[in-house]
Write an enzyme that holds these catalytic residues in place. Structure first.
Site, PDB file in Angstrom:
ATOM      1  N   ASP A 157      53.731  17.540 -56.000  1.00  0.00           N
ATOM      2  CA  ASP A 157      54.098  16.763 -54.819  1.00  0.00           C
ATOM      3  C   ASP A 157      52.845  16.578 -53.976  1.00  0.00           C
ATOM      4  O   ASP A 157      51.959  17.450 -53.966  1.00  0.00           O
ATOM      5  CB  ASP A 157      55.177  17.490 -54.006  1.00  0.00           C
TER       6      ASP A 157
ATOM      7  N   TYR B 250      48.757  16.604 -61.889  1.00  0.00           N
ATOM      8  CA  TYR B 250      49.124  15.664 -62.939  1.00  0.00           C
ATOM      9  C   TYR B 250      48.518  16.026 -64.297  1.00  0.00           C
ATOM     10  O   TYR B 250      49.137  15.822 -65.335  1.00  0.00           O
ATOM     11  CB  TYR B 250      48.701  14.247 -62.560  1.00  0.00           C
TER      12      TYR B 250
ATOM     13  N   ALA C  14      79.977   8.646 -62.338  1.00  0.00           N
ATOM     14  CA  ALA C  14      80.572   9.897 -61.870  1.00  0.00           C
ATOM     15  C   ALA C  14      81.422   9.652 -60.628  1.00  0.00           C
ATOM     16  O   ALA C  14      82.545  10.176 -60.508  1.00  0.00           O
ATOM     17  CB  ALA C  14      79.466  10.913 -61.567  1.00  0.00           C
ATOM     18  N   ARG C  15      80.904   8.844 -59.721  1.00  0.00           N
ATOM     19  CA  ARG C  15      81.645   8.571 -58.482  1.00  0.00           C
ATOM     20  C   ARG C  15      82.933   7.810 -58.754  1.00  0.00           C
ATOM     21  O   ARG C  15      83.973   8.082 -58.141  1.00  0.00           O
ATOM     22  CB  ARG C  15      80.745   7.791 -57.511  1.00  0.00           C
TER      23      ARG C  15
ATOM     24  N   ASP D 210      59.000  16.444 -54.793  1.00  0.00           N
ATOM     25  CA  ASP D 210      59.767  17.637 -54.431  1.00  0.00           C
ATOM     26  C   ASP D 210      60.571  17.411 -53.160  1.00  0.00           C
ATOM     27  O   ASP D 210      60.628  18.269 -52.286  1.00  0.00           O
ATOM     28  CB  ASP D 210      58.813  18.828 -54.257  1.00  0.00           C
TER      29      ASP D 210
ATOM     30  N   HIS E  97      71.943  -0.113 -60.978  1.00  0.00           N
ATOM     31  CA  HIS E  97      72.348   0.979 -60.091  1.00  0.00           C
ATOM     32  C   HIS E  97      72.199   0.440 -58.669  1.00  0.00           C
ATOM     33  O   HIS E  97      71.199   0.643 -57.996  1.00  0.00           O
ATOM     34  CB  HIS E  97      71.443   2.198 -60.306  1.00  0.00           C
TER      35      HIS E  97
ATOM     36  N   ASP F 135      76.810   6.424 -60.486  1.00  0.00           N
ATOM     37  CA  ASP F 135      77.881   5.488 -60.121  1.00  0.00           C
ATOM     38  C   ASP F 135      79.141   5.782 -60.935  1.00  0.00           C
ATOM     39  O   ASP F 135      80.261   5.759 -60.417  1.00  0.00           O
ATOM     40  CB  ASP F 135      77.439   4.044 -60.390  1.00  0.00           C
TER      41      ASP F 135
ATOM     42  N   THR G  87      67.909   7.182 -64.807  1.00  0.00           N
ATOM     43  CA  THR G  87      69.255   7.741 -64.595  1.00  0.00           C
ATOM     44  C   THR G  87      70.326   6.661 -64.506  1.00  0.00           C
ATOM     45  O   THR G  87      71.507   6.931 -64.717  1.00  0.00           O
ATOM     46  CB  THR G  87      69.294   8.600 -63.324  1.00  0.00           C
TER      47      THR G  87
ATOM     48  N   ARG H 210      68.729  -0.671 -52.434  1.00  0.00           N
ATOM     49  CA  ARG H 210      67.770  -0.063 -53.347  1.00  0.00           C
ATOM     50  C   ARG H 210      66.648  -1.037 -53.695  1.00  0.00           C
ATOM     51  O   ARG H 210      65.507  -0.645 -53.911  1.00  0.00           O
ATOM     52  CB  ARG H 210      68.490   0.416 -54.609  1.00  0.00           C
TER      53      ARG H 210
ATOM     54  N   LYS I 226      54.336  22.437 -49.728  1.00  0.00           N
ATOM     55  CA  LYS I 226      55.783  22.430 -49.950  1.00  0.00           C
ATOM     56  C   LYS I 226      56.098  22.721 -51.414  1.00  0.00           C
ATOM     57  O   LYS I 226      57.026  23.486 -51.726  1.00  0.00           O
ATOM     58  CB  LYS I 226      56.389  21.088 -49.547  1.00  0.00           C
TER      59      LYS I 226
ATOM     60  N   SER J 203      63.789   7.688 -59.318  1.00  0.00           N
ATOM     61  CA  SER J 203      63.421   6.996 -58.080  1.00  0.00           C
ATOM     62  C   SER J 203      64.040   5.605 -58.042  1.00  0.00           C
ATOM     63  O   SER J 203      64.185   4.943 -59.071  1.00  0.00           O
ATOM     64  CB  SER J 203      61.900   6.885 -57.977  1.00  0.00           C
TER      65      SER J 203
ATOM     66  N   PRO K 272      64.353   1.512 -56.639  1.00  0.00           N
ATOM     67  CA  PRO K 272      65.476   1.048 -57.473  1.00  0.00           C
ATOM     68  C   PRO K 272      65.235   1.427 -58.925  1.00  0.00           C
ATOM     69  O   PRO K 272      64.277   0.985 -59.542  1.00  0.00           O
ATOM     70  CB  PRO K 272      65.480  -0.470 -57.288  1.00  0.00           C
TER      71      PRO K 272
END
Length: 306
Positions: free
Chosen positions: A33, A63, A148-149, A9, A173, A146, A141, A86, A38, A117, A119
């Protein structure tokens, strides 16, 4: 019931939870978390969205609550510091990953892991190996952020909407990523037919994409909005069986001459996880770049002890 568990989180996790609740109608979102207070506070804050965006139950959990969950999204880990790559993070985050995966699998979880997360290519590969899950049920992901950028940068350069840009960042990535400029199009036309741009300018643009995350981290401490949206899109595709194609950390099994490794390439995602991996057409130079990226990932993986 549609149910998502978020593990981690921090800045990315919290931004993802906010984005998810505004775009996807869920029955339940569980936040886990190590900072339990939090997680509880964020759950209380996020549940206030219900009046505006739906009726999702949001709560802190453990979990073992993953047993009947559709998707577990992992954003936990030590964040990258200024000047740190990374890949520098791998040994720090592998131990954390094992403490997450083992109890989730032991809960009876039968859903899909989605990893953000870093690398990310390494940790996605290790999530599959630790969990023993079929490769299609573990997704990272990858190079979606990258990509998108890069599309944003090209859209600014060419003065067109981002949706008119078709180009992907592939491979790791990270530092060995590359763009498939040779196949890129803008408004349906080959890139260099649409705009007068040199190879040097494209290389500079690609370098800027690689540096953008570090620039944001130096400016505000973390990057999270873009990857949070990518995570939400992946979850939406899984939960509602809406096939989407994104450049993700996907399991390669011979594509580009690479096997037994997750690496950034376009892939289709639906409720089964990764429906299929797309081996996008590449020039000889780009295939060599893809294989170089894979070799660097394998070098790191060979040094990891599980």
């Amino acid at each position: 019931m549609s149910k998502v568990m978020l593990v981690g989180d921090g800045a990315v996790g919290s931004a993802f939870a906010n984005d998810l609740l505004q775009h996807v109608s869920l029955d339940e979102l569980i936040i886990v978390d190590r900072k339990t207070q939090k997680a509880a506070g964020d759950a209380m804050d996020l549940e206030d969205l219900a009046m505006f965006d739906g009726t999702t139950v949001v709560r802190a959990g453990k979990y073992e609550d993953a047993a009947d969950t559709d998707v577990v999204v992992i954003t936990a880990g030590i964040p990258r510091k200024p000047g740190e790559s990374r890949l520098d993070l791998v040994n720090k985050n592998v131990g954390i990953l094992k403490t997450i995966i083992d109890p989730i699998v032991n809960s009876g979880f039968k859903g899909i892991f989605v990893v953000a997360s870093n690398p990310v290519d390494i940790l996605t590969t290790l999530t599959q190996r630790i969990s023993g899950f079929p490769k299609n049920r573990v997704i990272g992901t990858g190079t979606s952020l990258d990509t998108a950028r890069l599309r944003v940068a090209l859209a600014k350069r060419c003065h067109v909407p981002v949706r008119e840009i078709s180009v992907d960042v592939l491979g790791e990535h990270g530092d060995t990523s590359f763009a498939n400029f040779d196949e890129a199009t803008i408004a349906g036309k080959p890139l260099k037919e649409f705009v007068d741009v040199s190879d040097e300018e494209l290389a500079e643009m690609q370098s800027g994409v690689k540096k953008k995350g570090g620039t944001i981290i130096r400016s505000k401490g973390a990057t999270y909005y873009g990857v949070a949206r990518c995570l939400s899109l992946i979850c939406e595709a899984i939960i509602f069986n809406r096939s989407i194609v994104l450049p993700l950390s996907a399991p390669l099994n011979g594509q580009y001459g690479i096997k037994d490794l997750y690496l950034g390439t376009p892939a289709s995602v639906n409720r089964t996880g990764i429906r299929y991996v797309i081996e996008t057409p590449l020039s000889e130079r780009e295939v060599a770049a893809m294989q170089h990226s894979a070799a660097k990932m394998k070098e790191v993986l060979d040094g990891v002890e599980l």
